[in-house]
Design an enzyme around this catalytic site. Sequence first.
Site, PDB file in Angstrom:
ATOM      1  N   HIS A 158       0.863  -1.198   0.000  1.00 23.18           N
ATOM      2  CA  HIS A 158       0.000   0.000   0.000  1.00 23.18           C
ATOM      3  C   HIS A 158       0.895   1.242   0.000  1.00 23.18           C
ATOM      4  O   HIS A 158       1.285   1.748   1.044  1.00 23.18           O
ATOM      5  CB  HIS A 158      -0.916  -0.044   1.242  1.00 23.18           C
ATOM      6  CG  HIS A 158      -1.894   1.085   1.323  1.00 23.18           C
ATOM      7  ND1 HIS A 158      -3.051   1.021   2.056  1.00 23.18           N
ATOM      8  CD2 HIS A 158      -1.899   2.326   0.770  1.00 23.18           C
ATOM      9  CE1 HIS A 158      -3.714   2.149   1.966  1.00 23.18           C
ATOM     10  NE2 HIS A 158      -3.031   2.967   1.190  1.00 23.18           N
ATOM     11  N   HIS A 175       1.385   4.864  -2.388  1.00 22.86           N
ATOM     12  CA  HIS A 175       1.029   5.745  -3.508  1.00 22.86           C
ATOM     13  C   HIS A 175       2.318   6.392  -4.002  1.00 22.86           C
ATOM     14  O   HIS A 175       2.962   7.125  -3.242  1.00 22.86           O
ATOM     15  CB  HIS A 175       0.044   6.815  -3.054  1.00 22.86           C
ATOM     16  CG  HIS A 175      -1.211   6.253  -2.449  1.00 22.86           C
ATOM     17  ND1 HIS A 175      -2.369   6.075  -3.170  1.00 22.86           N
ATOM     18  CD2 HIS A 175      -1.471   5.785  -1.199  1.00 22.86           C
ATOM     19  CE1 HIS A 175      -3.298   5.549  -2.388  1.00 22.86           C
ATOM     20  NE2 HIS A 175      -2.778   5.355  -1.185  1.00 22.86           N
ATOM     21  N   HIS A 177      -9.484   1.230  -1.129  1.00 23.94           N
ATOM     22  CA  HIS A 177      -9.412   1.845   0.190  1.00 23.94           C
ATOM     23  C   HIS A 177     -10.819   1.791   0.791  1.00 23.94           C
ATOM     24  O   HIS A 177     -11.799   2.176   0.139  1.00 23.94           O
ATOM     25  CB  HIS A 177      -9.003   3.308   0.082  1.00 23.94           C
ATOM     26  CG  HIS A 177      -7.551   3.540  -0.188  1.00 23.94           C
ATOM     27  ND1 HIS A 177      -6.891   2.966  -1.228  1.00 23.94           N
ATOM     28  CD2 HIS A 177      -6.630   4.303   0.473  1.00 23.94           C
ATOM     29  CE1 HIS A 177      -5.615   3.364  -1.205  1.00 23.94           C
ATOM     30  NE2 HIS A 177      -5.438   4.179  -0.179  1.00 23.94           N
ATOM     31  N   GLU A 204     -11.032   3.534   6.258  1.00 30.53           N
ATOM     32  CA  GLU A 204      -9.947   4.388   6.780  1.00 30.53           C
ATOM     33  C   GLU A 204     -10.623   5.470   7.614  1.00 30.53           C
ATOM     34  O   GLU A 204     -10.540   5.455   8.832  1.00 30.53           O
ATOM     35  CB  GLU A 204      -9.136   4.992   5.614  1.00 30.53           C
ATOM     36  CG  GLU A 204      -8.040   5.944   6.049  1.00 30.53           C
ATOM     37  CD  GLU A 204      -7.317   6.648   4.880  1.00 30.53           C
ATOM     38  OE1 GLU A 204      -7.850   6.665   3.755  1.00 30.53           O
ATOM     39  OE2 GLU A 204      -6.211   7.188   5.123  1.00 30.53           O
ATOM     40  N   ASP A 219       1.975   3.932   2.829  1.00 31.16           N
ATOM     41  CA  ASP A 219       0.946   4.807   2.243  1.00 31.16           C
ATOM     42  C   ASP A 219       1.559   5.973   1.447  1.00 31.16           C
ATOM     43  O   ASP A 219       1.664   5.885   0.224  1.00 31.16           O
ATOM     44  CB  ASP A 219      -0.013   5.315   3.321  1.00 31.16           C
ATOM     45  CG  ASP A 219      -1.400   5.631   2.800  1.00 31.16           C
ATOM     46  OD1 ASP A 219      -1.666   5.396   1.609  1.00 31.16           O
ATOM     47  OD2 ASP A 219      -2.243   6.101   3.595  1.00 31.16           O
ATOM     48  N   ASP A 220       1.924   7.047   2.141  1.00 32.16           N
ATOM     49  CA  ASP A 220       2.494   8.241   1.499  1.00 32.16           C
ATOM     50  C   ASP A 220       3.705   8.689   2.314  1.00 32.16           C
ATOM     51  O   ASP A 220       3.639   9.694   3.038  1.00 32.16           O
ATOM     52  CB  ASP A 220       1.436   9.355   1.446  1.00 32.16           C
ATOM     53  CG  ASP A 220       0.196   8.917   0.703  1.00 32.16           C
ATOM     54  OD1 ASP A 220       0.221   8.889  -0.529  1.00 32.16           O
ATOM     55  OD2 ASP A 220      -0.795   8.555   1.374  1.00 32.16           O
TER      56      ASP A 220
HETATM   57  N1  HPA Z   1      -6.450   7.446   1.457  1.00 31.74           N
HETATM   58  C1  HPA Z   1      -7.117   7.804   0.365  1.00 31.74           C
HETATM   59  N2  HPA Z   1      -6.518   8.296  -0.700  1.00 31.74           N
HETATM   60  C2  HPA Z   1      -5.195   8.424  -0.690  1.00 31.74           C
HETATM   61  C3  HPA Z   1      -4.461   8.062   0.411  1.00 31.74           C
HETATM   62  C4  HPA Z   1      -5.124   7.534   1.542  1.00 31.74           C
HETATM   63  O1  HPA Z   1      -4.544   7.161   2.584  1.00 31.74           O
HETATM   64  N3  HPA Z   1      -3.166   8.328   0.103  1.00 31.74           N
HETATM   65  C5  HPA Z   1      -3.145   8.800  -1.157  1.00 31.74           C
HETATM   66  N4  HPA Z   1      -4.374   8.867  -1.642  1.00 31.74           N
HETATM   67 ZN    ZN Z   2      -3.593   4.852   0.630  1.00 29.11          ZN
END
Ligand code: HPA
Ligand code: ZN
Length: 331
Positions: free
Chosen positions: A18, A20, A198, A201, A279-280
């Site tokens: 996971h 991006h 997703h 969250e 994630d990011d």
């Molecule tokens: N959630 C939803 N969209 C996203 C995320 C996330 O954690 N990171 C990058 N786009």
């Molecule tokens: Zn994500």
Amino acid sequence: MNTVSRDWLNKLHKVELHLHLEGSLEPELMFKLAQKNQITLPFESVEQVRQAYQFSNLQDFLDIYYQGANVLLEEDDFYDLTWAYLTKCHEQNVIHVEPFFDPQTHTDRGVPFGTVVKGISRALKDAESQLGISSKLIMCFLRHLSEDEAFKTLAQAEPFLDLIIGVGLDSSELGQPPQKFSRVFAKARELGLLTVAHAGEEGPAEYVWTAINDLKVSRVDHGVRSTDDPKLMKYLIETRMPLTVCPLSNTKLCVFDDMSQHNILAMLEQGVCVTVSSDDPAYFGGYMTENFVALAESLDMSKDQAISIVKNSIEASFASKERKQQMMELL
Ligand code: HPA
Ligand code: ZN
């Protein structure tokens, strides 16, 4: 307390499911590309960019994340972005990755789909031969955009399906239920693509159910709100439906107030197939090792628990049977 060391966690072979790619854009590269492509950033310096990374929810983050992605224009920009991430993976002993990219963030600015996917794929291929990192690429639809726009993006992807293993769903979750994309995900499956999304969250456990039942996902991205629904927990445990959990993302976006309140290890102990990802990482303060370190420090994660999480990631990955076996043998 007998905290598992950073060194041990860094050496542990890991798998990331996971991530991006646009979220791995470090401010230094953002500035370099902005200068090259003559794009004006609303920041004076790298330090100012980092100071702006204070988020109180997902939307706060997304606004700044899409702005950052504006510096990516040419095929080499996507190559450099991806290569920088893979170099970091190599340093941290991440041996298999299944990154996401958001084509609509780029095609909506006039960057051709092919430019994006070719730059990314070339870096993934080089990482396989030069760094020994295997990979599968996943294209995400932005859920705040329409179903029709998602269909257009899927059509643009058709000439490049040999480079893409599956489709995902990201961006603003609240008010954007998975079933909005049922038909486009059905079409993607007809084309032979796997699906992830997703869900859970910021959104409710109900969205995890609809990702599973309507989008027929192979994994749920995040899914931490599943603990609100005992029936869903039972289902996840019985079916081994994987969750790609991102601890530092969850605390940065205030999904949990503090890492000590994170539910990942409780889910692991109940038998849920939880995995760890970043994630990011450029926005949330850490890559794979830092996410594992956060769990060791705040939740007293043991070595056995860390190894179980990596085994779950291998099981949940889209790697071939042979590659899975090879990775399991490294643990
Ligand atoms: N959630 C939803 N969209 C996203 C995320 C996330 O954690 N990171 C990058 N786009
Ligand atoms: Zn994500």
